[in-house]
Scaffold this motif. Structure first.
Motif, PDB file in Angstrom:
ATOM      1  N   LEU A  45       1.146  -7.888   5.893  1.00  0.00           N
ATOM      2  CA  LEU A  45       0.694  -7.617   7.032  1.00  0.00           C
ATOM      3  C   LEU A  45      -0.289  -6.229   6.768  1.00  0.00           C
ATOM      4  O   LEU A  45      -0.048  -5.500   5.710  1.00  0.00           O
ATOM      5  N   LYS A  46      -0.912  -6.037   7.772  1.00  0.00           N
ATOM      6  CA  LYS A  46      -1.752  -4.667   7.780  1.00  0.00           C
ATOM      7  C   LYS A  46      -0.853  -3.464   7.734  1.00  0.00           C
ATOM      8  O   LYS A  46       0.382  -3.506   8.507  1.00  0.00           O
ATOM      9  N   PRO A  47      -1.076  -2.380   7.337  1.00  0.00           N
ATOM     10  CA  PRO A  47      -0.190  -1.310   7.348  1.00  0.00           C
ATOM     11  C   PRO A  47       0.290  -0.895   8.588  1.00  0.00           C
ATOM     12  O   PRO A  47       0.941  -0.256   8.969  1.00  0.00           O
ATOM     13  N   GLU A  48      -0.814  -0.954   9.557  1.00  0.00           N
ATOM     14  CA  GLU A  48      -0.397  -0.559  10.976  1.00  0.00           C
ATOM     15  C   GLU A  48       0.660  -1.201  11.625  1.00  0.00           C
ATOM     16  O   GLU A  48       1.515  -0.841  12.476  1.00  0.00           O
ATOM     17  N   GLU A  49       0.662  -2.507  11.144  1.00  0.00           N
ATOM     18  CA  GLU A  49       1.817  -3.457  11.624  1.00  0.00           C
ATOM     19  C   GLU A  49       3.151  -3.054  11.205  1.00  0.00           C
ATOM     20  O   GLU A  49       4.358  -3.267  11.759  1.00  0.00           O
ATOM     21  N   CYS A  50       3.189  -2.267   9.968  1.00  0.00           N
ATOM     22  CA  CYS A  50       4.637  -1.963   9.362  1.00  0.00           C
ATOM     23  C   CYS A  50       4.997  -0.566  10.001  1.00  0.00           C
ATOM     24  O   CYS A  50       6.195  -0.178   9.433  1.00  0.00           O
ATOM     25  N   GLU A  51       4.145   0.335  10.577  1.00  0.00           N
ATOM     26  CA  GLU A  51       4.581   1.713  10.745  1.00  0.00           C
ATOM     27  C   GLU A  51       5.838   1.613  11.473  1.00  0.00           C
ATOM     28  O   GLU A  51       6.784   2.763  11.407  1.00  0.00           O
TER      29      GLU A  51
END
Length: 168
Positions: A45-51
């Motif tokens: 996943l993109k880092p934004e989705e993991c925040e």
């Protein structure tokens, strides 16, 4: 054995996860399932989705349980059996013929070989090759003789049919 102790820990962890309804309930949530796939490297996943993961207690619980299993699997020298975990199974066949099942290491029973029930072959007579060789020679001579007679007969038939056509 250190290896068996580590495998035993993996078996216990798999059994614990299988019986943990809270763990499987959390896995049914789409964000948690996506995070597990990301953690396993299946679908990054993109880092934004993991925040926002830190604020999701269900997600953190599932990842903590998976990290615990990962620790035991590394000690045992194996990969995390994610398919079994996601399917809610605690049975895992091992390359050496054993399996993890019910929190324990089991030795799998080998399927009985049908040839085990057969009687032993009689001992081979070392002079038997002479008898076999003699039979092979007799068979070859008989075959050659039959071929010669059949060719001779066919030749006689050809000559007889040739003479009959000449008379006409």
């Amino acid at each position: 054995m250190a290896g068996d102790d580590a495998l035993s820990q993996v078996a216990k962890a798999l059994k614990s996860l299988k019986e943990n309804d809270q763990f499987h309930g959390a896995l049914e949530q789409p964000p948690v399932f996506k995070a597990v796939r990301h953690w396993a490297g299946i679908e990054r996943l993109k880092p934004e989705e993991c925040e926002e993961w830190q604020s999701n207690s269900q997600l953190m619980f599932v990842l903590a349980e998976l990290r615990r299993l990962e620790h035991y699997c590394r000690a045992a020298g194996m990969k995390v059996p994610l398919e079994q975990v996601l399917a809610g199974k605690d049975e895992l066949p091992l390359p050496d013929g054993r399996r993890l099942r019910g929190g324990e290491i089991e030795i799998m029973k080998k399927e009985t070989d049908e040839t085990e029930d057969l009687p032993d072959l009689p001992p081979v007579d070392p002079r038997l090759w002479r008898k076999t060789f003699l039979w092979q020679i007799i068979s070859a001579v008989t075959l050659a003789l039959v071929m010669k007679i059949s060719l001779w007969y066919q030749e006689e038939q050809t000559l007889a049919s040739g003479n009959a056509s000449m008379e006409l």
